[in-house]
Design a protein around this motif. Structure first.
Motif, PDB file in Angstrom:
ATOM      1  N   ARG A  19       0.835  -1.202   0.000  1.00 41.67           N
ATOM      2  CA  ARG A  19       0.000   0.000   0.000  1.00 41.67           C
ATOM      3  C   ARG A  19       0.873   1.256   0.000  1.00 41.67           C
ATOM      4  O   ARG A  19       0.612   2.212  -0.730  1.00 41.67           O
ATOM      5  N   ASP A  20       1.952   1.235   0.795  1.00 39.53           N
ATOM      6  CA  ASP A  20       2.866   2.378   0.832  1.00 39.53           C
ATOM      7  C   ASP A  20       3.544   2.591  -0.525  1.00 39.53           C
ATOM      8  O   ASP A  20       3.800   3.718  -0.936  1.00 39.53           O
ATOM      9  N   ILE A  21       3.829   1.502  -1.231  1.00 39.15           N
ATOM     10  CA  ILE A  21       4.445   1.607  -2.560  1.00 39.15           C
ATOM     11  C   ILE A  21       3.447   2.173  -3.555  1.00 39.15           C
ATOM     12  O   ILE A  21       3.759   3.092  -4.310  1.00 39.15           O
ATOM     13  N   VAL A  22       2.235   1.656  -3.542  1.00 38.64           N
ATOM     14  CA  VAL A  22       1.201   2.077  -4.490  1.00 38.64           C
ATOM     15  C   VAL A  22       0.827   3.543  -4.288  1.00 38.64           C
ATOM     16  O   VAL A  22       0.591   4.269  -5.256  1.00 38.64           O
ATOM     17  N   THR A  23       0.790   3.990  -3.034  1.00 44.16           N
ATOM     18  CA  THR A  23       0.406   5.378  -2.755  1.00 44.16           C
ATOM     19  C   THR A  23       1.555   6.360  -2.919  1.00 44.16           C
ATOM     20  O   THR A  23       1.356   7.564  -2.827  1.00 44.16           O
ATOM     21  N   GLY A  24       2.772   5.829  -3.129  1.00 42.04           N
ATOM     22  CA  GLY A  24       3.919   6.712  -3.320  1.00 42.04           C
ATOM     23  C   GLY A  24       4.633   7.074  -2.035  1.00 42.04           C
ATOM     24  O   GLY A  24       5.608   7.822  -2.056  1.00 42.04           O
ATOM     25  N   GLU A  25       4.155   6.550  -0.917  1.00 44.52           N
ATOM     26  CA  GLU A  25       4.840   6.811   0.342  1.00 44.52           C
ATOM     27  C   GLU A  25       6.246   6.200   0.318  1.00 44.52           C
ATOM     28  O   GLU A  25       7.175   6.726   0.921  1.00 44.52           O
ATOM     29  N   ALA A  27       8.970   5.357  -2.520  1.00 41.77           N
ATOM     30  CA  ALA A  27       9.253   5.692  -3.915  1.00 41.77           C
ATOM     31  C   ALA A  27       9.951   4.544  -4.641  1.00 41.77           C
ATOM     32  O   ALA A  27      10.617   3.720  -4.014  1.00 41.77           O
ATOM     33  N   PRO A  28       9.816   4.502  -5.964  1.00 43.10           N
ATOM     34  CA  PRO A  28      10.540   3.491  -6.745  1.00 43.10           C
ATOM     35  C   PRO A  28      12.040   3.574  -6.473  1.00 43.10           C
ATOM     36  O   PRO A  28      12.625   4.654  -6.449  1.00 43.10           O
ATOM     37  N   GLY A  29      12.637   2.423  -6.223  1.00 47.27           N
ATOM     38  CA  GLY A  29      14.067   2.369  -5.954  1.00 47.27           C
ATOM     39  C   GLY A  29      14.465   2.702  -4.535  1.00 47.27           C
ATOM     40  O   GLY A  29      15.635   2.597  -4.174  1.00 47.27           O
ATOM     41  N   GLU A  30      13.500   3.100  -3.715  1.00 48.35           N
ATOM     42  CA  GLU A  30      13.810   3.475  -2.336  1.00 48.35           C
ATOM     43  C   GLU A  30      14.220   2.250  -1.522  1.00 48.35           C
ATOM     44  O   GLU A  30      13.650   1.173  -1.654  1.00 48.35           O
ATOM     45  N   LYS A  31      15.199   2.443  -0.663  1.00 48.14           N
ATOM     46  CA  LYS A  31      15.675   1.361   0.201  1.00 48.14           C
ATOM     47  C   LYS A  31      14.690   1.188   1.356  1.00 48.14           C
ATOM     48  O   LYS A  31      14.292   2.157   1.995  1.00 48.14           O
ATOM     49  N   LEU A  32      14.301  -0.059   1.589  1.00 45.70           N
ATOM     50  CA  LEU A  32      13.448  -0.364   2.729  1.00 45.70           C
ATOM     51  C   LEU A  32      14.304  -0.408   3.992  1.00 45.70           C
ATOM     52  O   LEU A  32      15.516  -0.645   3.915  1.00 45.70           O
ATOM     53  N   PRO A  33      13.687  -0.190   5.145  1.00 47.31           N
ATOM     54  CA  PRO A  33      14.455  -0.289   6.393  1.00 47.31           C
ATOM     55  C   PRO A  33      15.067  -1.679   6.544  1.00 47.31           C
ATOM     56  O   PRO A  33      14.574  -2.657   5.989  1.00 47.31           O
ATOM     57  N   SER A  34      16.120  -1.762   7.331  1.00 44.27           N
ATOM     58  CA  SER A  34      16.736  -3.063   7.599  1.00 44.27           C
ATOM     59  C   SER A  34      15.715  -3.964   8.278  1.00 44.27           C
ATOM     60  O   SER A  34      14.710  -3.500   8.816  1.00 44.27           O
ATOM     61  N   VAL A  35      15.995  -5.245   8.262  1.00 42.68           N
ATOM     62  CA  VAL A  35      15.093  -6.205   8.903  1.00 42.68           C
ATOM     63  C   VAL A  35      14.892  -5.827  10.371  1.00 42.68           C
ATOM     64  O   VAL A  35      13.764  -5.809  10.872  1.00 42.68           O
ATOM     65  N   VAL A  72      12.572  -0.984  -3.230  1.00 43.64           N
ATOM     66  CA  VAL A  72      11.289  -0.989  -3.943  1.00 43.64           C
ATOM     67  C   VAL A  72      11.568  -1.124  -5.437  1.00 43.64           C
ATOM     68  O   VAL A  72      12.513  -0.529  -5.967  1.00 43.64           O
ATOM     69  N   THR A  73      10.723  -1.873  -6.119  1.00 44.35           N
ATOM     70  CA  THR A  73      10.873  -2.024  -7.564  1.00 44.35           C
ATOM     71  C   THR A  73      10.874  -0.666  -8.256  1.00 44.35           C
ATOM     72  O   THR A  73      10.227   0.279  -7.793  1.00 44.35           O
ATOM     73  N   GLU A  74      11.570  -0.594  -9.356  1.00 44.06           N
ATOM     74  CA  GLU A  74      11.595   0.632 -10.152  1.00 44.06           C
ATOM     75  C   GLU A  74      10.691   0.503 -11.377  1.00 44.06           C
ATOM     76  O   GLU A  74      10.647   1.396 -12.213  1.00 44.06           O
ATOM     77  N   ASP A  75       9.969  -0.600 -11.468  1.00 40.30           N
ATOM     78  CA  ASP A  75       9.097  -0.900 -12.601  1.00 40.30           C
ATOM     79  C   ASP A  75       7.700  -0.315 -12.368  1.00 40.30           C
ATOM     80  O   ASP A  75       6.927  -0.843 -11.560  1.00 40.30           O
ATOM     81  N   PRO A  76       7.363   0.775 -13.078  1.00 45.51           N
ATOM     82  CA  PRO A  76       6.044   1.394 -12.871  1.00 45.51           C
ATOM     83  C   PRO A  76       4.882   0.462 -13.249  1.00 45.51           C
ATOM     84  O   PRO A  76       3.800   0.550 -12.659  1.00 45.51           O
ATOM     85  N   GLU A  77       5.106  -0.438 -14.193  1.00 42.60           N
ATOM     86  CA  GLU A  77       4.048  -1.379 -14.565  1.00 42.60           C
ATOM     87  C   GLU A  77       3.760  -2.351 -13.424  1.00 42.60           C
ATOM     88  O   GLU A  77       2.601  -2.719 -13.202  1.00 42.60           O
ATOM     89  N   LYS A  78       4.787  -2.753 -12.700  1.00 42.12           N
ATOM     90  CA  LYS A  78       4.591  -3.645 -11.564  1.00 42.12           C
ATOM     91  C   LYS A  78       3.810  -2.941 -10.471  1.00 42.12           C
ATOM     92  O   LYS A  78       2.905  -3.525  -9.861  1.00 42.12           O
ATOM     93  N   VAL A  79       4.129  -1.678 -10.222  1.00 42.56           N
ATOM     94  CA  VAL A  79       3.411  -0.908  -9.208  1.00 42.56           C
ATOM     95  C   VAL A  79       1.944  -0.774  -9.606  1.00 42.56           C
ATOM     96  O   VAL A  79       1.042  -0.952  -8.779  1.00 42.56           O
ATOM     97  N   GLU A  80       1.689  -0.504 -10.871  1.00 44.17           N
ATOM     98  CA  GLU A  80       0.314  -0.391 -11.355  1.00 44.17           C
ATOM     99  C   GLU A  80      -0.419  -1.723 -11.233  1.00 44.17           C
ATOM    100  O   GLU A  80      -1.597  -1.760 -10.877  1.00 44.17           O
ATOM    101  N   GLN A  81       0.272  -2.813 -11.500  1.00 39.25           N
ATOM    102  CA  GLN A  81      -0.329  -4.145 -11.373  1.00 39.25           C
ATOM    103  C   GLN A  81      -0.725  -4.419  -9.917  1.00 39.25           C
ATOM    104  O   GLN A  81      -1.809  -4.918  -9.645  1.00 39.25           O
ATOM    105  N   VAL A  82       0.154  -4.081  -8.985  1.00 39.28           N
ATOM    106  CA  VAL A  82      -0.130  -4.275  -7.565  1.00 39.28           C
ATOM    107  C   VAL A  82      -1.323  -3.425  -7.159  1.00 39.28           C
ATOM    108  O   VAL A  82      -2.213  -3.885  -6.433  1.00 39.28           O
TER     109      VAL A  82
END
Length: 121
Positions: A19-25, A27-35, A72-82
């Protein structure tokens, strides 16, 4: 985040991240927090976060660079699919609920419009 005891925690966290990826919270290519940081954020076991990241990666929503982290994926089509998958799921849940209550389609649509209008005010 308050967890629903009826659903596995890893699925709930996976959905929240998508949801955070889809809403833009996130961003594409953004590093997620460590585990470890993600485990602290959600107050869950680090192994659960590992499972979340593995699930996101298997779905193509994120990717891991060895020694650098998960991104986060940098593929806008994947984000749209999700996003489309999430819309379909929410719509299906809503429609099933309306059917169980015996609400006809026209009334369900009217109720949604009414709620949107109230939210705009």
């Amino acid at each position: 985040m308050e967890f629903n005891p009826a659903l596995p925690i890893y699925l709930q966290v996976t959905t929240a991240i998508k949801r955070d990826i889809v809403t833009g919270e996130l961003a594409p290519g953004e590093k997620l927090p460590s585990v470890r940081d993600m485990a602290l954020r959600y107050t869950i076991n680090p192994n659960t976060v590992g499972r979340v990241y593995k699930e996101l990666e298997s779905e193509g929503v994120c990717f891991t660079r060895r020694g650098m982290g998960t991104f986060v994926t940098e593929d806008p089509e994947k984000v749209e699919q999700v996003k489309e998958e999430m819309v379909q799921e929410l719509s299906h849940q809503f429609l099933e609920g309306m059917k169980r209550l015996g609400i006809p389609p026209e009334e369900a649509v009217d109720r949604i419009r009414s709620l949107y209008e109230k939210e705009r005010e």
